[in-house]
Design a protein around this motif. Sequence first.
Motif, PDB file in Angstrom:
ATOM      1  N   LYS A  93       0.852  -1.191   0.000  1.00 25.39           N
ATOM      2  CA  LYS A  93       0.000   0.000   0.000  1.00 25.39           C
ATOM      3  C   LYS A  93       0.885   1.238   0.000  1.00 25.39           C
ATOM      4  O   LYS A  93       1.824   1.351   0.792  1.00 25.39           O
TER       5      LYS A  93
ATOM      6  N   ASP B 121       0.528   5.511  -0.114  1.00 29.36           N
ATOM      7  CA  ASP B 121      -0.478   6.548   0.146  1.00 29.36           C
ATOM      8  C   ASP B 121      -0.948   7.231  -1.133  1.00 29.36           C
ATOM      9  O   ASP B 121      -2.135   7.413  -1.355  1.00 29.36           O
ATOM     10  N   SER B 122      -0.022   7.638  -1.980  1.00 35.06           N
ATOM     11  CA  SER B 122      -0.396   8.271  -3.248  1.00 35.06           C
ATOM     12  C   SER B 122       0.691   7.964  -4.273  1.00 35.06           C
ATOM     13  O   SER B 122       1.698   8.658  -4.353  1.00 35.06           O
TER      14      SER B 122
ATOM     15  N   LYS C 244       3.010   7.657  -7.361  1.00 31.53           N
ATOM     16  CA  LYS C 244       3.402   8.571  -8.443  1.00 31.53           C
ATOM     17  C   LYS C 244       4.339   7.845  -9.394  1.00 31.53           C
ATOM     18  O   LYS C 244       5.325   7.248  -8.982  1.00 31.53           O
TER      19      LYS C 244
ATOM     20  N   LYS D 253      -1.691  -1.202  -4.015  1.00 24.83           N
ATOM     21  CA  LYS D 253      -2.904  -0.499  -3.619  1.00 24.83           C
ATOM     22  C   LYS D 253      -2.564   0.945  -3.283  1.00 24.83           C
ATOM     23  O   LYS D 253      -1.734   1.214  -2.422  1.00 24.83           O
ATOM     24  N   SER D 254      -3.204   1.854  -3.994  1.00 23.85           N
ATOM     25  CA  SER D 254      -3.014   3.282  -3.732  1.00 23.85           C
ATOM     26  C   SER D 254      -4.345   3.976  -4.001  1.00 23.85           C
ATOM     27  O   SER D 254      -5.359   3.598  -3.411  1.00 23.85           O
ATOM     28  N   ASP D 255      -4.361   4.965  -4.903  1.00 18.15           N
ATOM     29  CA  ASP D 255      -5.635   5.580  -5.270  1.00 18.15           C
ATOM     30  C   ASP D 255      -6.514   4.559  -6.009  1.00 18.15           C
ATOM     31  O   ASP D 255      -7.734   4.631  -5.970  1.00 18.15           O
ATOM     32  N   GLY D 256      -5.856   3.630  -6.686  1.00 17.41           N
ATOM     33  CA  GLY D 256      -6.531   2.500  -7.313  1.00 17.41           C
ATOM     34  C   GLY D 256      -5.738   1.238  -7.002  1.00 17.41           C
ATOM     35  O   GLY D 256      -4.917   1.223  -6.089  1.00 17.41           O
ATOM     36  N   GLU D 257      -5.979   0.174  -7.751  1.00 20.42           N
ATOM     37  CA  GLU D 257      -5.231  -1.068  -7.568  1.00 20.42           C
ATOM     38  C   GLU D 257      -4.581  -1.480  -8.882  1.00 20.42           C
ATOM     39  O   GLU D 257      -5.222  -1.450  -9.939  1.00 20.42           O
TER      40      GLU D 257
END
Length: 301
Positions: A16, A18-19, A21, A95-99
């Motif tokens: 996971k 967080d965001s 990039k 796993k972040s904003d999506g998968e």
Amino acid sequence: MINTITLNPSLDYIVKVDSFKVDSLNRIAEERIYAGGKGINVSIVLKNLGVANTALGYVAGFTGDEILRQIESHGVTCDFIKLKEGFSRINVKLKSDGETEINGSGPDIKNEDLKILYEKLSHLTKGDFLILSGSIPNSVPDDIYESIMSSLADRGVEFIVDATKDLLLKVLKFKPFLIKPNHHELAEMFDVELKSDEDIIKYGRKLQEMGAKNVLISMAGDGAILLPENSEAIKREVPKGELKNSVGAGDSMVAGFLCGYLRNKDIDEAFKMGIATGSASAFSEELATKDEVDNLLKQIV
């Protein structure tokens, strides 16, 4: 005895961020590594429910060693074939904003390796269950499930198959005890759009006409439909809970169904147990435990 087969197991690396990039350094906020594979999931959940079983398949390299270590840590008996070359695949789920998923391919399985598997399976007899589930690696014949079931067709072995499209359709002639497509897979098999429960039952019956004895169709949060052999369709809702992880929920449903059936051969009780077990895994970060299943069974009327 119950046996599961996982032809292409994996080490699943779940991270996971967080965001996330692209083209940048990303720090992992959380990570987990566990043995993956549909048959492996079934074996672990069966053992969690107190049902002894043996997990078979192929492993290779250092990743294969870790897969075996993790399975055995759950108390499951392993009879995997260790390949001489390559390594078991690593699957990455970000796993972040999506998968995002990245799946490995796995080691090559040669003809001599297949012969060893057939030899191990040749000892199965009447009353044994063999669970064939999941995709198959590119290095084995695409009719491998069909070939395995054909080799055991006259031994009285009961088959449970959880696979997609042709892999499933080609084995129905061997009259598997249970098959478990989800509603999306069912639609794909017949290239149709399923708009109602009646549609699902209609095409589930077609699978029975092709040979399947009991057809269990999972529908995620919309519950499940069971088409028992020689009986009316049954639909049940799932218990209430927070979805945390859908991975392994379908495999857990198969394990729960078989566990429930072995208790007193009651198909509807097996169905309830299957729903409770699948839901228990969906509501947890790990695979279902007996206490979790028992608690959810109280919600199923």
